[in-house]
Structures are given as structure tokens and as C-alpha cells.
Enzyme design. Sequence first.
Site, PDB file in Angstrom:
ATOM      1  N   GLU A  10     130.650 -36.794  77.281  1.00  0.00           N
ATOM      2  CA  GLU A  10     131.327 -36.254  78.463  1.00  0.00           C
ATOM      3  C   GLU A  10     132.663 -36.930  78.729  1.00  0.00           C
ATOM      4  O   GLU A  10     133.494 -36.411  79.472  1.00  0.00           O
ATOM      5  CB  GLU A  10     130.432 -36.372  79.699  1.00  0.00           C
ATOM      6  CG  GLU A  10     130.316 -37.751  80.294  1.00  0.00           C
ATOM      7  CD  GLU A  10     129.646 -37.697  81.664  1.00  0.00           C
ATOM      8  OE1 GLU A  10     130.241 -38.254  82.617  1.00  0.00           O
ATOM      9  OE2 GLU A  10     128.555 -37.118  81.792  1.00  0.00           O
ATOM     10  N   GLU A  30     120.560 -16.339  78.379  1.00  0.00           N
ATOM     11  CA  GLU A  30     119.715 -15.329  79.008  1.00  0.00           C
ATOM     12  C   GLU A  30     120.415 -13.983  79.157  1.00  0.00           C
ATOM     13  O   GLU A  30     119.760 -12.968  79.430  1.00  0.00           O
ATOM     14  CB  GLU A  30     119.262 -15.813  80.394  1.00  0.00           C
ATOM     15  CG  GLU A  30     118.313 -16.995  80.380  1.00  0.00           C
ATOM     16  CD  GLU A  30     116.929 -16.646  79.873  1.00  0.00           C
ATOM     17  OE1 GLU A  30     116.638 -15.443  79.705  1.00  0.00           O
ATOM     18  OE2 GLU A  30     116.138 -17.572  79.620  1.00  0.00           O
TER      19      GLU A  30
END
Length: 303
Positions: A117, A86
Site C-alpha cells: 500500500e 460480482e
Amino acid sequence: MMRPTATPATTELSDPAYRQIDRLPTEEIARLMNAADSTVPAAVARRIPEISAAIDGIVARMRDGGRLLYVGAGTSGRLAVLDASECPPTFGTDPGTVVGVIAGGPPALTRSVEGAEDDAEAGAAAIGEHGVGPRDSVVGLSASGRAPYVVAAVTHARRLGALTVGLSCNTGTPLSEAADHAIEVVVGPEVVAGSTRLKAGTAQKLVLNMISTISMIKCGRTFGNYMVEVSASNTKLVARAARIVADITGADGTRALRALEEAGHEVKTAVVMIRRGLDPDEARLLLAAYGDRLDLVLDARPT
């Protein structure tokens, strides 16, 4: 792979208040979730001193040409990529200035990548692949604060001289220990036990909002609360950009839009054109002389 600990993290605990939610009416479940979510801003507020200190460190490096990298896994990684993506349309940054890195790579944005992960080596390698150095800042995100990929990434980034931040939702975590700045936003057990896309995810998004937005403000990418670096890439954003030009200059909408179009949809250029009576090239040169800071240009006495 990291072994289970004797004491589970608070993000993994089951809250007795929600043990019977599968038997409740929809509206009551919604009210319970809303009440749980309402506690998150207060948890973030308690960590504002730590958040602010981390941002000041990030800004110092960004002003020196450094980058901001977010590193996360699962929900945390998706939030990292979201916030980074963004920044170019909102603040006019180069896509390489704020970067989101997710364990498992782009495929992990839309589906779970098993074991990603837990791959500490991949976390450290990701830092190397991005050429992280002393001018950069790396924010590691892990709700539990224990994701090996994230801890290893932050550890390696710190070893390379980067500023490091660990954002988690538990206390005394390996991520906090690995980072220069520890931000521990403790939100407690989730409505659905262990589903950290809920309160923990909301807390991380709120902190990321602060990190990116305040960093951009401090780096001069706003004028007051106006998005003067907005990328006017569609009809809605062109209209917004024209309103910004009109608000700052006091010009009517028609004049503001005309200047914006002549400026190639560059808000700051259009503002300087109107306020200083310049053509687009002259306005750009004046902005460049003041480090592209609109506030400095408008504060300066016309020559």
C-alpha cells in the site's frame, strides 16, 4: 513511505468505551460490536449526495462505453475485487467492464503483501497497465484516505482524464484532495483500535453496493428490480431466472422454464419470446433494435 502524521486519523484512534473488552463475556462483546456496526448506515446516509453525484458521473461514462475500476489496498482492495467480481454473474457485464485492482496483485487477496500500500509508483503504474482513459471511472478506496498506492492511482487516473472518486473514512484526506469526487464516510474509532476491516470496511462495502448496483440499474441492466441479465450458471440461478420470466410475463412456471431453455437461459430473450410470440432469434433481433433494453421493447407497440 508516508511519514506518520502528528494527528492520527479517526480510524486509528482508540475509543475508551472498548478499552476493557478483553475482560467482558462473549455476549457483551458481541452486543458492543453490533451496536457499533448499527451506526454505519447513518454515516453512509450522510454522504448520499456525494455518492449520488459520483454515480451519475460514472453512469455517463459507462453509457459511452467506459469502464469502472476500483483501486484499493488491504481490506479496501479485497472489497474492491469482491464487488467487481460480482457484476458479471449478477448483471451480465463483461469481466472487463467493472475491474477490481488490489495493491500487491492477486496474492494480496489471501495474505498481506508487505509494503504494497506504500508503493505509490505501483499505484500509478497499475492505472497505466489498465489503459485508463477519459471514458473510464476510477474509484480509489482507502479507509485512512492516505494509502500512497491508492492516492497515486487516483492522481494518475485524473491526469489521464478519467473521472475519479475517493472513498475514505476520514475527513480532509490526500485521497479526497486527489479525486474529482470525495466521499468521506466517517465512522469513528473501531472496536479494536485501527482494525478498519470492521466499521470502515462495512461502510466501504455499503457504498460499493450503491455504486455498482445503481450504475447497473441506470445502464438498463435490470427491469424494475429484476436481475434480467443474471447468468443462470447453476441450478439455483436457473430456477431464479425462470421465476423472473414468470413474474414479468405472467406465464406459469412450466412455460417460463421452457422459454428460458429455448432462449439459452437468456432472461430478456425468454420474456420477449413469451410477450411477443417470437422465436429466440426474432426476440434477440427485437431486443437489439431497442438497444437491448427490455423496458423499451415491452413499452413499444407490437408491429
